[in-house]
Design an enzyme around this catalytic site. Structure first.
Site, PDB file in Angstrom:
ATOM      1  N   GLN A 120      -3.006   0.656  20.314  1.00 56.20           N
ATOM      2  CA  GLN A 120      -2.505  -0.640  19.868  1.00 56.20           C
ATOM      3  C   GLN A 120      -1.059  -0.499  19.387  1.00 56.20           C
ATOM      4  OE1 GLN A 120      -3.960  -3.391  20.342  1.00 56.20           O
ATOM      5  NE2 GLN A 120      -6.006  -2.673  20.883  1.00 56.20           N
ATOM      6  N   SER A 157      -6.209  11.979  17.265  1.00 58.96           N
ATOM      7  CA  SER A 157      -6.578  10.979  18.262  1.00 58.96           C
ATOM      8  C   SER A 157      -5.366  10.556  19.075  1.00 58.96           C
ATOM      9  CB  SER A 157      -7.216   9.772  17.572  1.00 58.96           C
ATOM     10  OG  SER A 157      -7.482   8.736  18.500  1.00 58.96           O
ATOM     11  N   GLU A 173       1.833   0.953   9.793  1.00 57.23           N
ATOM     12  CA  GLU A 173       2.534   2.110   9.226  1.00 57.23           C
ATOM     13  C   GLU A 173       1.715   3.397   9.346  1.00 57.23           C
ATOM     14  OE1 GLU A 173       4.632   3.627   5.062  1.00 57.23           O
ATOM     15  OE2 GLU A 173       4.408   1.484   5.440  1.00 57.23           O
ATOM     16  N   ARG A 174       0.382   3.299   9.249  1.00 58.43           N
ATOM     17  CA  ARG A 174      -0.445   4.496   9.393  1.00 58.43           C
ATOM     18  C   ARG A 174      -0.269   5.103  10.787  1.00 58.43           C
ATOM     19  NH1 ARG A 174      -5.407   3.743   9.814  1.00 58.43           N
ATOM     20  NH2 ARG A 174      -6.224   5.723   9.049  1.00 58.43           N
ATOM     21  N   ARG A 175      -0.221   4.261  11.815  1.00 56.42           N
ATOM     22  CA  ARG A 175      -0.018   4.766  13.169  1.00 56.42           C
ATOM     23  C   ARG A 175       1.343   5.426  13.313  1.00 56.42           C
ATOM     24  NH1 ARG A 175      -1.145  -0.699  15.975  1.00 56.42           N
ATOM     25  NH2 ARG A 175      -1.370  -1.351  13.803  1.00 56.42           N
ATOM     26  N   ARG A 178      -8.551  -3.221   5.923  1.00 57.31           N
ATOM     27  CA  ARG A 178      -8.831  -1.792   6.040  1.00 57.31           C
ATOM     28  C   ARG A 178     -10.170  -1.467   5.391  1.00 57.31           C
ATOM     29  NH1 ARG A 178      -5.355   2.045   6.886  1.00 57.31           N
ATOM     30  NH2 ARG A 178      -6.098   3.277   5.127  1.00 57.31           N
ATOM     31  N   GLU A 206      -3.243  -7.058   6.300  1.00 53.93           N
ATOM     32  CA  GLU A 206      -3.599  -5.818   7.001  1.00 53.93           C
ATOM     33  C   GLU A 206      -4.317  -4.860   6.052  1.00 53.93           C
ATOM     34  OE1 GLU A 206      -1.506  -2.478   9.884  1.00 53.93           O
ATOM     35  OE2 GLU A 206      -0.468  -3.146   8.078  1.00 53.93           O
ATOM     36  N   ASN A 207      -3.839  -4.776   4.818  1.00 53.81           N
ATOM     37  CA  ASN A 207      -4.471  -3.887   3.845  1.00 53.81           C
ATOM     38  C   ASN A 207      -5.894  -4.343   3.523  1.00 53.81           C
ATOM     39  OD1 ASN A 207      -2.287  -2.180   3.631  1.00 53.81           O
ATOM     40  ND2 ASN A 207      -1.375  -3.277   1.915  1.00 53.81           N
ATOM     41  N   ARG A 239       0.849  -1.194   0.000  1.00 53.56           N
ATOM     42  CA  ARG A 239       0.000   0.000   0.000  1.00 53.56           C
ATOM     43  C   ARG A 239       0.886   1.245   0.000  1.00 53.56           C
ATOM     44  NH1 ARG A 239      -5.332   0.873   1.039  1.00 53.56           N
ATOM     45  NH2 ARG A 239      -5.920   2.966   1.677  1.00 53.56           N
TER      46      ARG A 239
END
Length: 300
Positions: A77, A69, A97-99, A134, A130-131, A55
């Site tokens: 997490q 947030s 990776e987004r986190r 989503r 994981e992708n 991604r």
């Protein structure tokens, strides 16, 4: 994947094992708020993204929302990481990776991680999973993820269904979208066509021409299905089209009939009138033994 891992991780069971390592909750390590206790806190500059992450697009608005947030509540997490190859004391992201990106935007100095031992093949496998999970993936992206898991790692639709909590027919119908021309798939990626529209075009003589017509006329899925079957010009949107007969079934219904027929070993027909909640399922048996089997299944 090494030969050793292939022998110890059977097909499907191995996928479940991987998922267990990255699952969001782990009772034995839970804290009072339901989050997972990290193995350690690591300076954010010591953590690096996976260079083979499939991604590449991260929506700025969603990252901003996640960053806000994290500023307020922190990272609930932990990220899943592994030791970075050839870089002592550094880590490579396996999941999250987004986190990590949002934490940078929130200007955190260190972030919680869970360290796991995964080889390169397993890292890619988990990244694809994981992708898929989503919520903002479009249908073509999700289908491509399932196809990769099947082609690269040998997972069957049944095993993916079992581990990921999706029905086999759902996965099968999405994967069929990859048979459409690239232009039609791009329309789905751009949000110009829904997955339902795209499924209706799979059997069309000219899917590209039909897709352009559907977009231009803002046609519904039902109208698209009629045109894909060669319905006359009078059935375009805006004209009074005849009500479809009960025999005109969409791709999802036909796929479900196939799944049930395969599982029972008998012909199954589903009659569901458009716009209605009710319908009927007909099971055709060839002999009394099959009738006995149906009775046994219904009474068990």
């Amino acid at each position: 994947m090494s030969d050793k891992r292939t022998k110890t991780r059977g097909l499907g069971r191995g996928l479940s094992a991987l998922m267990a390592d990255v699952t969001p909750t782990e009772p034995q390590n839970q804290q009072g708020d339901g989050s997972r206790r990290p193995d350690m806190m690591v300076p954010i500059e010591k953590i690096h993204p996976n260079p083979d992450q499939p991604r590449r697009t991260f929506t700025p608005d969603q990252l901003e929302e996640l960053s806000a947030s994290i500023k307020e509540k922190g990272i609930i997490q932990p990220l899943i990481v592994r030791n970075r190859p050839d870089h002592d004391g550094e880590y490579e992201i396996v999941a999250g990776e987004r986190r990590w990106r949002a934490a940078q935007m929130a200007q955190l100095h260190s972030i919680p991680v869970l360290v796991r031992e995964f080889d390169d093949t397993e890292v890619l496998e988990i990244a694809i999973i994981e992708n898929i999970q989503r919520a903002d993936l479009n249908a073509v992206e999700e289908a491509a993820g399932y196809r990769q898991l099947m082609d690269k790692f040998g997972h069957t639709q049944e095993k993916l269904s079992e581990v990921l909590g999706k029905s086999r027919s759902y996965i099968a119908n999405l994967v069929r979208l990859l048979s459409l021309p690239d232009e039609v798939q791009e329309f789905v990626r751009e949000g110009k066509l829904s997955a339902g529209h795209a499924r209706a075009m799979i059997t069309a003589t000219d899917p590209v021409a039909l897709a352009r017509r559907v977009i231009q006329g803002n046609l519904s899925v039902r109208e698209t299905e009629r045109l894909a079957k060669g319905a006359p010009e009078s059935e375009q949107k805006g004209s009074k089209a005849p009500k479809p007969s009960r025999q005109e079934k969409d791709a999802d219904t036909r796929a479900l009939e196939g799944d049930l027929s395969a599982n029972l070993g008998m012909k199954v027909a589903i009659d569901h009138e458009s716009g209605q909640e009710s319908g009927k399922v007909t099971i055709s048996y060839n002999n009394l033994d099959q009738l006995d089997e149906v009775c046994r299944l219904l009474s068990s």
